[in-house]
Motif scaffolding. Structure first.
Motif, PDB file in Angstrom:
ATOM      1  N   ASP A  51       1.391  -8.076  -2.853  1.00 20.20           N
ATOM      2  CA  ASP A  51       2.329  -7.679  -3.903  1.00 20.20           C
ATOM      3  C   ASP A  51       1.745  -7.921  -5.292  1.00 20.20           C
ATOM      4  O   ASP A  51       1.891  -7.101  -6.201  1.00 20.20           O
ATOM      5  CB  ASP A  51       3.640  -8.459  -3.768  1.00 20.20           C
ATOM      6  N   LEU A  52       1.103  -9.070  -5.466  1.00 22.74           N
ATOM      7  CA  LEU A  52       0.491  -9.389  -6.752  1.00 22.74           C
ATOM      8  C   LEU A  52      -0.580  -8.367  -7.118  1.00 22.74           C
ATOM      9  O   LEU A  52      -0.640  -7.879  -8.249  1.00 22.74           O
ATOM     10  CB  LEU A  52      -0.125 -10.789  -6.698  1.00 22.74           C
ATOM     11  N   ALA A  53      -1.446  -8.040  -6.151  1.00 18.69           N
ATOM     12  CA  ALA A  53      -2.491  -7.051  -6.398  1.00 18.69           C
ATOM     13  C   ALA A  53      -1.877  -5.683  -6.689  1.00 18.69           C
ATOM     14  O   ALA A  53      -2.390  -4.918  -7.528  1.00 18.69           O
ATOM     15  CB  ALA A  53      -3.432  -6.971  -5.201  1.00 18.69           C
ATOM     16  N   HIS A  54      -0.783  -5.360  -6.014  1.00 14.95           N
ATOM     17  CA  HIS A  54      -0.051  -4.113  -6.249  1.00 14.95           C
ATOM     18  C   HIS A  54       0.432  -4.042  -7.704  1.00 14.95           C
ATOM     19  O   HIS A  54       0.277  -3.010  -8.375  1.00 14.95           O
ATOM     20  CB  HIS A  54       1.132  -4.062  -5.277  1.00 14.95           C
ATOM     21  N   GLU A  55       1.005  -5.143  -8.200  1.00 16.79           N
ATOM     22  CA  GLU A  55       1.506  -5.159  -9.578  1.00 16.79           C
ATOM     23  C   GLU A  55       0.360  -5.100 -10.581  1.00 16.79           C
ATOM     24  O   GLU A  55       0.489  -4.458 -11.639  1.00 16.79           O
ATOM     25  CB  GLU A  55       2.367  -6.404  -9.816  1.00 16.79           C
ATOM     26  N   ILE A  56      -0.760  -5.746 -10.286  1.00 14.94           N
ATOM     27  CA  ILE A  56      -1.935  -5.623 -11.145  1.00 14.94           C
ATOM     28  C   ILE A  56      -2.354  -4.158 -11.225  1.00 14.94           C
ATOM     29  O   ILE A  56      -2.727  -3.651 -12.284  1.00 14.94           O
ATOM     30  CB  ILE A  56      -3.086  -6.501 -10.621  1.00 14.94           C
TER      31      ILE A  56
ATOM     32  N   GLY B 116       7.641   3.666  -9.147  1.00 14.53           N
ATOM     33  CA  GLY B 116       8.653   3.557  -8.102  1.00 14.53           C
ATOM     34  C   GLY B 116       8.722   4.790  -7.226  1.00 14.53           C
ATOM     35  O   GLY B 116       9.328   4.762  -6.153  1.00 14.53           O
ATOM     36  N   ASP B 117       8.085   5.886  -7.648  1.00 13.57           N
ATOM     37  CA  ASP B 117       8.038   7.089  -6.834  1.00 13.57           C
ATOM     38  C   ASP B 117       6.912   6.962  -5.803  1.00 13.57           C
ATOM     39  O   ASP B 117       6.095   6.041  -5.853  1.00 13.57           O
ATOM     40  CB  ASP B 117       7.807   8.319  -7.711  1.00 13.57           C
ATOM     41  N   ARG B 118       6.868   7.903  -4.897  1.00 17.26           N
ATOM     42  CA  ARG B 118       5.901   7.830  -3.801  1.00 17.26           C
ATOM     43  C   ARG B 118       4.456   7.822  -4.303  1.00 17.26           C
ATOM     44  O   ARG B 118       3.610   7.080  -3.792  1.00 17.26           O
ATOM     45  CB  ARG B 118       6.105   9.005  -2.841  1.00 17.26           C
ATOM     46  N   THR B 119       4.172   8.609  -5.333  1.00 14.85           N
ATOM     47  CA  THR B 119       2.792   8.718  -5.819  1.00 14.85           C
ATOM     48  C   THR B 119       2.305   7.413  -6.453  1.00 14.85           C
ATOM     49  O   THR B 119       1.243   6.887  -6.090  1.00 14.85           O
ATOM     50  CB  THR B 119       2.664   9.864  -6.840  1.00 14.85           C
ATOM     51  N   THR B 120       3.071   6.867  -7.397  1.00 11.60           N
ATOM     52  CA  THR B 120       2.624   5.656  -8.077  1.00 11.60           C
ATOM     53  C   THR B 120       2.602   4.451  -7.141  1.00 11.60           C
ATOM     54  O   THR B 120       1.723   3.592  -7.254  1.00 11.60           O
ATOM     55  CB  THR B 120       3.503   5.343  -9.298  1.00 11.60           C
ATOM     56  N   GLU B 121       3.553   4.386  -6.213  1.00  9.26           N
ATOM     57  CA  GLU B 121       3.549   3.277  -5.255  1.00  9.26           C
ATOM     58  C   GLU B 121       2.362   3.375  -4.305  1.00  9.26           C
ATOM     59  O   GLU B 121       1.729   2.369  -3.967  1.00  9.26           O
ATOM     60  CB  GLU B 121       4.864   3.238  -4.482  1.00  9.26           C
ATOM     61  N   SER B 122       2.046   4.588  -3.886  1.00  9.76           N
ATOM     62  CA  SER B 122       0.882   4.789  -3.022  1.00  9.76           C
ATOM     63  C   SER B 122      -0.405   4.423  -3.747  1.00  9.76           C
ATOM     64  O   SER B 122      -1.309   3.795  -3.176  1.00  9.76           O
ATOM     65  CB  SER B 122       0.834   6.248  -2.550  1.00  9.76           C
ATOM     66  N   GLU B 123      -0.491   4.792  -5.024  1.00 12.56           N
ATOM     67  CA  GLU B 123      -1.680   4.450  -5.805  1.00 12.56           C
ATOM     68  C   GLU B 123      -1.817   2.938  -5.973  1.00 12.56           C
ATOM     69  O   GLU B 123      -2.925   2.381  -5.862  1.00 12.56           O
ATOM     70  CB  GLU B 123      -1.609   5.130  -7.173  1.00 12.56           C
ATOM     71  N   ALA B 124      -0.690   2.265  -6.241  1.00 15.79           N
ATOM     72  CA  ALA B 124      -0.737   0.808  -6.403  1.00 15.79           C
ATOM     73  C   ALA B 124      -1.096   0.127  -5.091  1.00 15.79           C
ATOM     74  O   ALA B 124      -1.800  -0.894  -5.080  1.00 15.79           O
ATOM     75  CB  ALA B 124       0.597   0.294  -6.931  1.00 15.79           C
ATOM     76  N   ASN B 125      -0.618   0.665  -3.970  1.00 12.41           N
ATOM     77  CA  ASN B 125      -0.993   0.113  -2.664  1.00 12.41           C
ATOM     78  C   ASN B 125      -2.483   0.295  -2.391  1.00 12.41           C
ATOM     79  O   ASN B 125      -3.153  -0.600  -1.867  1.00 12.41           O
ATOM     80  CB  ASN B 125      -0.176   0.780  -1.552  1.00 12.41           C
ATOM     81  N   ARG B 126      -2.996   1.469  -2.734  1.00 13.78           N
ATOM     82  CA  ARG B 126      -4.425   1.719  -2.538  1.00 13.78           C
ATOM     83  C   ARG B 126      -5.247   0.756  -3.402  1.00 13.78           C
ATOM     84  O   ARG B 126      -6.247   0.204  -2.951  1.00 13.78           O
ATOM     85  CB  ARG B 126      -4.761   3.165  -2.917  1.00 13.78           C
ATOM     86  N   PHE B 127      -4.793   0.553  -4.641  1.00 15.26           N
ATOM     87  CA  PHE B 127      -5.487  -0.383  -5.520  1.00 15.26           C
ATOM     88  C   PHE B 127      -5.475  -1.787  -4.916  1.00 15.26           C
ATOM     89  O   PHE B 127      -6.498  -2.484  -4.924  1.00 15.26           O
ATOM     90  CB  PHE B 127      -4.838  -0.408  -6.902  1.00 15.26           C
TER      91      PHE B 127
END
Length: 378
Positions: A198-203, A215-226
């Motif tokens: 979660d911390l890495a996701h927020e970074i 909060g949409d599918r695209t930005t959340e997917s990008e943050a998860n990939r990061f």
């Protein structure tokens, strides 16, 4: 004291403590509708009512007249949540985040906290995200091996981290892109690995989604990939991932990898599929038969062996305020017109402190220099 009552502050104090309009109304002998009108600025409460609201909501009466700068726009809040999260839970978490931001802003006036050092990247492809994560590691001199403490990484980059203990598991994490970046985690998951993710996701939101609604599918997917790329950099992970036993996953090797990198087995499998180290079929089999059917869908067997990381910067700052400026946590609370009971909603590890004098309140200490000096001495 400002002339006009600020209904937004009433709403924030109420939502932060998970109280309904009815509960506040009952406490001060007013209707739900009246409290709502006060929050919307349609009615001005009497001095007696203001004192009653302040007492019930654990604030000083002056709190309701604070402007506290301009409220942040929606694109400043990165709120990671499950689709089923009730709106009231989101509001409570966001209210805690906003009041914590005000608390931190006061401390920022008294101490020189670490300089903010979050780069900004535009990403449009998975490879862009991988490079963004790698460049962050390079900028922060993390190398390409396991990250021992993700909270410390975020704090060294200038973010202030805190933890919510009293919110639902449905609330994952919250970050605020303000002048002083803030990350709030939720330890109720029972897994330090998931909180690190979660911390890495927020970074990831900080470095990729500045001034963007998330909060949409695209930005959340990008943050998860990061997060996956940041915690498990592709070059190192490809070499470290345990070789298959025929077509079967090497579970002892995966467990060893988890313990070394402090990343969940589920995230390791996802990353392996992402980088083409296992097939879609092998991934699904690992999740279904290796984890879910063994009762490890949300909490994995090894989780109890990996301790939770704890925020350090905010509590070290409070200690410096107390020892160097004679300003206790009680005094800080008084300056932001909140009572200690309210502070504990967004600073759950805050210990009660004895009120000390204000004789050195005007001084400014460089917290970063103090931290470096202590590091050299240890």
């Amino acid at each position: 004291m400002n002339i006009e009552f600020n209904g937004t502050n009433l709403k924030l104090a109420r939502q932060c403590q998970g109280l309904s309009l009815n509960e506040v109304g009952d406490a001060v002998e007013k209707s739900r509708q009246y409290i709502h009108r006060v929050e919307m600025g349609r009615d001005q409460p009497t001095p007696d009512l203001i004192r009653g609201l302040a007492k019930f909501l654990n604030v000083a009466p002056e709190f309701f007249f604070e402007r506290s700068g301009v409220m942040l726009c929606d694109d400043a809040y990165h709120f990671r949540k499950l689709a089923s999260t009730p709106v009231t839970m989101k509001q409570a978490a966001q209210a805690k985040g906003e009041l914590f931001r005000r608390f931190v802003a006061f401390i920022d006036q008294k101490l020189r906290l670490p300089e903010c050092n979050f780069p900004s990247f535009e990403v449009s492809s998975p490879d862009d995200i991988e490079r963004a994560a790698e460049r962050c590691r390079s900028l922060w001199e993390l190398g390409l091996g396991p990250i021992d403490n993700v909270i410390r990484v975020a704090e060294n980059a200038g973010a202030v981290v805190t933890t919510f203990h009293d919110v639902s598991e449905k609330v994952d994490a919250l970050s605020i892109s303000s002048q002083r970046p803030i990350i709030v985690t939720n330890n109720s998951k029972g897994s330090a690995c998931r909180v690190r993710f979660d911390l890495a996701h927020e970074i990831g939101h900080f470095v990729m989604h500045e001034s963007q609604l998330t909060g949409d599918r695209t930005t959340e997917s990008e943050a998860n990939r990061f997060a996956g790329a940041f915690l498990l950099p592709r070059g190192t992970f490809v070499k470290a991932f345990p070789k298959l036993k025929g077509s079967s996953l090497n579970w002892p090797g995966i467990v060893q990898l988890k313990m070394e990198w402090k990343v969940s087995k589920a995230a390791i499998l996802y990353r392996a599929r992402q980088l083409g180290l296992i097939t879609e079929s092998q991934y699904k089999s690992g999740i279904i038969y290796g984890l879910n059917r063994k009762g490890q869908a949300t909490s994995e067997d090894e989780d109890k062996l990996i301790p939770f990381e704890k925020p350090e910067l905010i509590y070290n700052a409070l200690k410096i305020l107390r020892t160097q400026l004679g300003l206790s946590s009680f005094d800080v609370a008084e300056n932001v017109h909140m009572k200690m009971e309210l502070l504990r909603h967004f600073l759950p590890d805050l210990d009660g402190e004895i009120k000390e004098d204000f004789s050195r309140l005007g001084k400014v200490f460089d917290l970063e220099k103090i931290r470096r000096a202590r590091a050299l001495a240890s």
